[in-house]
Design a protein around this motif. Structure first.
Motif, PDB file in Angstrom:
ATOM      1  N   THR A  68      39.099  37.671  38.308  1.00 21.20           N
ATOM      2  CA  THR A  68      38.184  37.645  37.243  1.00 21.20           C
ATOM      3  C   THR A  68      38.115  36.389  36.568  1.00 21.20           C
ATOM      4  O   THR A  68      39.058  35.527  37.009  1.00 21.20           O
ATOM      5  CB  THR A  68      38.552  38.879  36.365  1.00 21.20           C
ATOM      6  OG1 THR A  68      40.124  38.247  35.810  1.00 21.20           O
ATOM      7  CG2 THR A  68      39.073  40.150  36.773  1.00 21.20           C
ATOM      8  N   SER A  69      37.487  36.237  35.633  1.00 17.32           N
ATOM      9  CA  SER A  69      37.114  34.966  35.205  1.00 17.32           C
ATOM     10  C   SER A  69      38.306  34.492  34.058  1.00 17.32           C
ATOM     11  O   SER A  69      38.492  33.270  33.897  1.00 17.32           O
ATOM     12  CB  SER A  69      35.887  34.812  34.047  1.00 17.32           C
ATOM     13  OG  SER A  69      36.205  35.962  32.953  1.00 17.32           O
ATOM     14  N   TYR A  98      42.411  40.974  38.927  1.00 16.40           N
ATOM     15  CA  TYR A  98      41.424  41.083  40.030  1.00 16.40           C
ATOM     16  C   TYR A  98      40.695  42.398  40.075  1.00 16.40           C
ATOM     17  O   TYR A  98      41.349  43.572  39.628  1.00 16.40           O
ATOM     18  CB  TYR A  98      42.185  40.575  41.235  1.00 16.40           C
ATOM     19  CG  TYR A  98      43.056  41.752  41.929  1.00 16.40           C
ATOM     20  CD1 TYR A  98      42.707  42.576  42.651  1.00 16.40           C
ATOM     21  CD2 TYR A  98      44.372  41.451  41.476  1.00 16.40           C
ATOM     22  CE1 TYR A  98      43.675  43.375  43.402  1.00 16.40           C
ATOM     23  CE2 TYR A  98      45.267  42.480  41.975  1.00 16.40           C
ATOM     24  CZ  TYR A  98      45.107  43.348  42.905  1.00 16.40           C
ATOM     25  OH  TYR A  98      45.746  44.369  43.405  1.00 16.40           O
ATOM     26  N   SER A 101      34.528  43.980  43.415  1.00 15.01           N
ATOM     27  CA  SER A 101      33.490  43.952  42.586  1.00 15.01           C
ATOM     28  C   SER A 101      32.531  44.961  42.570  1.00 15.01           C
ATOM     29  O   SER A 101      31.982  45.353  41.254  1.00 15.01           O
ATOM     30  CB  SER A 101      32.903  42.557  42.843  1.00 15.01           C
ATOM     31  OG  SER A 101      32.376  42.568  44.312  1.00 15.01           O
ATOM     32  N   ARG A 104      34.699  48.075  40.437  1.00 13.63           N
ATOM     33  CA  ARG A 104      35.674  47.621  39.113  1.00 13.63           C
ATOM     34  C   ARG A 104      36.478  48.342  38.361  1.00 13.63           C
ATOM     35  O   ARG A 104      37.569  48.413  37.800  1.00 13.63           O
ATOM     36  CB  ARG A 104      35.118  46.360  38.544  1.00 13.63           C
ATOM     37  CG  ARG A 104      34.010  46.971  37.666  1.00 13.63           C
ATOM     38  CD  ARG A 104      33.278  45.535  37.059  1.00 13.63           C
ATOM     39  NE  ARG A 104      32.530  44.763  37.974  1.00 13.63           N
ATOM     40  CZ  ARG A 104      32.469  43.505  37.720  1.00 13.63           C
ATOM     41  NH1 ARG A 104      33.201  42.925  36.822  1.00 13.63           N
ATOM     42  NH2 ARG A 104      32.063  42.779  38.831  1.00 13.63           N
TER      43      ARG A 104
END
Length: 207
Positions: A68-69, A98, A101, A104
């Motif tokens: 993730t960001s 994490y 995607s 999620r």
């Protein structure tokens, strides 16, 4: 000339890692992979700097692993189905959330990385010695061990993608592991007791 240069490079690499002990963590990546899961399906782990996490695609469907960001280190795998693998060696202290995607909310976890030497890992160090040679090798590894109350050990060899390429049970009368059929490169050797309570991971170079 090129072969000689390649040999020298591999020899230098082997010299730098011959005495290195590393640890690997395996996560079975599937729809059941959450922080609250049990066993290898549990997706949240705490490791030390330098340790490697290997994700094994454990069920049907197409999934990926993506940081993730907010993660300390960035990583992203391709999409795989059952049988796929992805590995990441973590080099910085920090928290790494994490996800898969497309899924999620069902497939997510956290890799928490702490300083080297922080965790108390059950290894063979206090019970005896294990030596692995020659390194590099072109055909055969010898794994000698002097471990209390231990006559046999399980050996698994992985490539740097996390794929298991060889497995064997060794004993004090049979300490050889033939690697002549492996491609040239660096490999991870996981050595475990038969009861799974003690383990050690080493690396070698196949030339």
């Amino acid at each position: 000339m090129i072969k000689k240069l390649l040999f020298l490079c591999l020899l230098m690499l082997a010299t730098s890692i011959a005495a290195q002990t590393v640890n690997t963590v395996t996560i079975d990546w599937s729809f059941n992979s959450t922080p609250s899961a049990t066993g290898n399906t549990k997706s949240s782990r705490t490791i030390e700097v330098g340790d490697t996490v290997i994700w094994n695609w454990y069920s049907g469907g197409s999934h990926n692993v993506q940081s993730t960001s907010t993660a300390k280190e960035s990583f992203e795998s391709s999409f795989f189905t059952q049988g796929g693998t992805f590995s990441k060696t973590f080099t910085q202290v920090g928290t790494n959330d994490y996800i898969c995607s497309p899924h999620r909310t069902n497939m997510f976890g956290t890799i928490t990385v702490v300083a080297e030497g922080t965790l108390s890992i059950a290894s063979f160090d206090a019970l005896g010695t294990i030596s692995m040679y020659p390194n590099p090798t072109d055909s055969k590894l010898t794994i000698d061990f002097q471990i209390q109350n231990t006559e046999k050990l399980n050996i698994k060899v992985f490539n740097l993608l996390g794929k298991e390429v060889l497995t064997k049970q060794i004993s004090k009368n049979d300490t050889s592991v033939m690697v002549s059929n492996l491609n040239n490169g660096v490999y991870i050797v996981r050595i475990t007791s038969l009861n799974g309570e003690n383990s050690m991971t080493k690396r070698f170079v196949k030339i």
